[in-house]
Design a protein around this motif. Structure first.
Motif, PDB file in Angstrom:
ATOM      1  N   ILE B 139       0.793  -1.371  -0.058  1.00  0.00           N
ATOM      2  CA  ILE B 139      -0.089   0.170   0.159  1.00  0.00           C
ATOM      3  C   ILE B 139       0.938   1.223  -0.111  1.00  0.00           C
ATOM      4  N   LEU B 152      -5.460  -3.296   5.896  1.00  0.00           N
ATOM      5  CA  LEU B 152      -5.788  -4.392   4.967  1.00  0.00           C
ATOM      6  C   LEU B 152      -5.465  -5.780   5.550  1.00  0.00           C
ATOM      7  N   PHE B 468      -9.653   3.019  -5.476  1.00  0.00           N
ATOM      8  CA  PHE B 468      -8.648   1.841  -5.314  1.00  0.00           C
ATOM      9  C   PHE B 468      -8.094   1.926  -6.655  1.00  0.00           C
ATOM     10  N   ILE B 522      -7.213   4.109  -1.692  1.00  0.00           N
ATOM     11  CA  ILE B 522      -5.796   3.280  -1.556  1.00  0.00           C
ATOM     12  C   ILE B 522      -5.195   3.041  -2.942  1.00  0.00           C
ATOM     13  N   THR B 524      -2.275   0.735  -4.482  1.00  0.00           N
ATOM     14  CA  THR B 524      -1.416  -0.433  -4.247  1.00  0.00           C
ATOM     15  C   THR B 524      -0.341  -0.535  -5.482  1.00  0.00           C
ATOM     16  N   GLN B 533      -3.806  -6.174  -6.927  1.00  0.00           N
ATOM     17  CA  GLN B 533      -3.882  -5.922  -5.505  1.00  0.00           C
ATOM     18  C   GLN B 533      -4.819  -4.629  -5.389  1.00  0.00           C
ATOM     19  N   SER B 537      -7.873  -5.085  -2.688  1.00  0.00           N
ATOM     20  CA  SER B 537      -8.210  -4.146  -1.543  1.00  0.00           C
ATOM     21  C   SER B 537      -9.683  -3.757  -1.527  1.00  0.00           C
TER      22      SER B 537
END
Lengths: 88, 727
Positions: B139, B152, B468, B522, B524, B533, B537
């Motif tokens: 992250i 997470l 995300f 988020i 990643t 990812q 997430s």
């Protein structure tokens, strides 16, 4: 002094990539930050770097910055006063 | 109902105060500071301010400093127990940057020396060292990274699919952060004095904090310490300054309390983010008072003692918070002397000894990301039931490739022609207002274009609430330009705009501002699996509501840096970049493609990985019944290995449908799989794989889904289905 003001107009536009602003759009007494130009604190910091690099003038704290960056006139006055370079 | 609790089974810490939890703890309680002179790299004479440098002897010349700090803390957290964790989740922003900076300065161009540049390489290195075969997730949400990584990890444990997870954060000092924060005038020349009236800013530091987290069921030992709740939000206010009202910070703290199912009155101590910048401390104090309504618990920031280790700080402070509960004590707010009436906050001036059962720990950062954790003894002796990964259905799509936008890319792809290449900056900026993007470089422009495209395509009124985003290499233009200016000016000048834009989560933060998206935000990063990812997430961290969310992947090609960092880019003649975005809603019902990650394992020393994949998908018959086509991701740099994996899978699964080698169409870039997910969703709508892609004839899907495989150093599978998502 007029030269410095004109020069600064162009440098502000170039440094901040103000593609839709013409030099004459930046009035001498116009509020620089939070005004119609849409400049914010990050722009001020970017100009701080440019001014130190090009004019050897340091503006290294927020309080001073707020005063100096009030408008184009305050900015160029400060540079003219502090710069070791010959700006005439 | 099975109750799963995230139990803290081990702690590891390395900071400028020392090596190990015990050494740090003693120094913290004494009120010592680790802030001092910088020795790691030279700086001009007139640029000098204190930093927090770790003094530990490092062991491996060839390994970047961040990785080494991570290993030190990880080993302590694992306590010498030689059992591989099931997953590794790390928060970091700069990864191998300190080493990359040295190499770029010396104009070294041997790409093998940059192999651990990527932020994702820290988690990958740890996973490899610890023989972890599960996902190694990174992250990268600036200063909230370490705490978000903990959140997470907790969510992964609560799926019931993981037993032991190593989670934490690591960051080493480097020129980027040292000069970057200086260019923002956010450094206190006397060293950080969080919450002090005369504070001037932070002290940049380094370090690592790690936890071994274990899923436990049954009645807990009353002395067991757990992560009881987590809260993730975004300010959606400004790229680098906190919302002055502290709304996002408040919501993150409140969210963590609600997740822990406790009231604010149960909090015995708050470990503040407390960076020492004027604005952070003001905003955090506002949020703090709003949460506690005058009944304020003891609080302190440890950043006067250990400095601000940026992406590691949230994990470092989570470790300290857990130790507060363990030891029944809390550290003083080192550096604080004079109360600031504007804060109306009196932090601990000396160490507090008291029974501390529950701690709230905060981490906030650039991009507006906020993460709060509640750590303590479980007051109720029970946890949540299983929380399986959420299922989403697609409501809007967008992609960018060398062929153009979604419709242009889809048209070219369906004709079986290549979409490789990259659009010009002008092209990707067309839908964006010039004023709003004047400070943004390529990756942020790509991201904003994709986000707006997916929202427009959906044609809905509700704006996405959370974002995300997966990116293999982050904002390369900003990173490059920052260092170029720095080196050209003998390390005197660097651009604050480029610094702010250089963090991996700058793009997702921008998208949040655009949509006022205040839910989890988020970013990643993990090379070719960054998008997977991000999707995973999202399935674990998205809020439990009907608000749409954006799941995206994007990467920019940079002519100098991409070939140095990405081995697959070196193998291709056509530089390509772009990305894909899926606007989705959480639901079990509703029309539209259902999307979810169904498998994620490392291929490193994992000979049975393809067998595990077949099993995870339900075996041969189920695979044939569920999937009508495969989109296979074979990164050029690991094509041989990927091909072997694919052949082995096809043989074991007895799969005879069309297999589309999508990188041949999309091009070589880390988040190519995001484009593939978008194209897969579009293919599902047509219900047929055209002969141009299926080789011989049109192949009808007959209601079956598409399997998106990621191959190479990891094996991932994403299910795209018009039916129920298979998890």
């Amino acid at each position: 002094m007029t030269n410095l003001i004109d020069e600064m107009r162009i440098k502000i536009i170039d440094t901040l990539k103000l593609e839709d602003v013409a030099p004459e759009d930046i009035g001498e007494d116009e509020q620089l930050v939070g005004g119609e130009l849409g400049l914010d604190s990050i722009d001020v910091l970017e100009l701080v770097i440019m001014i130190e690099k090009d004019y050897a003038v340091k503006i290294d704290n927020k309080e001073l910055g707020a005063r100096v960056f009030a408008n184009l006139k305050t900015l160029t006055d400060y540079i003219a006063e502090k710069s070791p370079k010959d700006l005439s | 109902m099975i109750d799963i609790r995230a139990v803290i089974a081990g702690l590891g810490l390395v900071t400028p105060l020392g090596n190990g939890v015990e050494q740090n703890w003693a120094a913290l309680l004494r009120g010592s500071t680790g802030n001092g002179n910088l020795t790691l790299f030279p700086t001009p004479d007139d640029i000098s301010f204190p930093v927090g440098e770790v003094a530990v002897q490092l062991f491996h010349e060839g390994l970047p400093r961040t990785h080494q700090l991570a290993v030190i803390a990880a080993k302590e957290a694992l306590g010498g127990i030689n059992i591989a964790p099931d997953a590794v989740v790390i928060g970091t922003t700069t990864g191998g940057m300190s080493r990359t900076e040295d190499l770029l300065k010396k104009k070294v161009s041997d790409p093998s020396l940059f192999s651990r540049h990527g932020a994702g390489s820290v988690a990958e290195y740890l996973a490899s060292e610890l023989r972890c075969r599960g996902p190694a997730i990174t992250i990268s949400t600036a200063c909230s990274s370490g705490a978000a990584a903990m959140a997470l990890a907790v969510a992964l444990l609560k799926t019931g699919q993981f037993q032991r997870i190593l989670a934490g954060g690591a960051e080493s000092l480097c020129r980027l952060t040292y000069h970057g924060f200086n260019s923002l005038q956010l450094i206190d020349p006397k060293g950080a004095r969080p919450l002090d009236r005369d504070r001037k800013g932070l002290t940049v530091s380094e370090g690592a904090g790690m936890m071994l987290l274990m899923a436990e069921t049954g009645i807990p030992d009353p002395e067991t310490i757990e992560i009881l709740g987590t809260g993730l939000t975004c300010d959606a206010h400004h790229p680098a300054s906190p919302d002055p009202e502290g709304n996002g910070a408040f919501k993150a703290m409140k969210g963590a309390l609600e997740d822990a199912d406790i009231t604010a009155s149960k909090i015995d101590y708050v470990n503040l983010h407390g960076t020492g910048t004027i604005d952070n401390d003001l905003a955090e104090a506002k949020a703090f008072h709003r949460l506690f309504h005058g009944k304020t618990p003891p609080c302190s920031s440890i950043k006067g003692a250990v400095g601000h280790s940026l992406s590691a700080s949230g994990a470092v402070e989570a470790v300290v918070s857990a130790n507060c509960v363990k030891k029944g004590a809390a550290p003083p707010n080192t550096g604080y002397l004079t109360p600031d009436p504007r804060l109306n906050l009196r932090p601990l001036e000396e160490a507090l000894e008291a029974p501390i059962k529950t701690v709230l720990s905060n981490a906030f950062g650039f991009g507006g990301g906020n993460a709060s954790l509640v750590i303590g003894k479980n007051p109720k002796g029970r946890g949540d039931g299983l929380r399986p990964p959420a299922t989403f259905h697609v409501v809007g799509l967008a992609c960018i490739t060398g062929a153009g936008d979604l419709s242009q890319t889809l048209k070219t792809f369906m004709q079986g022609r290549s979409c490789q290449g990259r659009l010009s900056n002008e092209e990707i900026s067309k839908p964006l207002s010039s004023r709003s993007v004047r400070r943004l470089k390529r990756l942020s422009r790509l991201g904003l274009n994709l986000a707006e495209g997916a929202f427009k395509h959906a044609g809905i009124e509700n704006r996405p609430d959370s974002v995300f985003l997966g990116t293999g290499w982050g904002a390369l233009s900003e990173t490059h330009d920052f260092l170029k200016q720095l080196y050209e000016t003998e390390e005197r000048f660097s651009s604050p705009t480029d610094f702010i834009g250089s963090v991996h989560n700058a793009t997702a933060g921008r998208i949040a501002i655009k949509f006022n998206a205040r839910g989890p935000n988020i970013t990643t990063t993990g090379g070719d699996h960054s998008f997977e990812q991000a999707l995973l997430s999202a399935q674990l961290l998205a809020e439990d509501d009907e608000a749409p969310l954006l799941v995206m992947g994007a990467d920019e090609f940079h002519p100098e840096l991409s070939p140095l960092f990405d081995p697959s880019v070196r193998e291709t003649e056509t530089p390509s970049d772009g990305g894909g975005a899926l606007l989705m809603r959480r639901s079990e019902s509703g029309s539209g493609t259902k999307v979810g990650v169904v498998f994620y394992e490392s291929a490193n020393e994992n000979p049975l990985v393809m067998e595990a994949l077949v099993n995870a998908l339900g075996g041969t018959e189920k695979i044939a019944a569920d999937f009508g086509a495969i989109l296979a991701g074979l990164p050029a740099a690991s094509r041989m290995e990927g091909k072997k994996q694919l052949d082995s899978f096809l043989k074991m699964a007895g799969f005879s449908g069309p297999v589309i080698d999508y990188r041949k169409y999309v091009g070589e870039f880390a988040s190519a799989s995001a484009v593939a997910a978008v194209l897969g969703s579009a293919l599902l709508k047509t219900s047929v794989i055209p002969d141009t892609l299926a080789k011989d004839n049109d192949v009808p899907l007959n209601g079956k889904g598409i399997l998106l495989l990621g191959l190479g150093n990891c094996v991932t599978a994403v299910s795209l289905h018009d039916g129920k998502v298979k998890t």
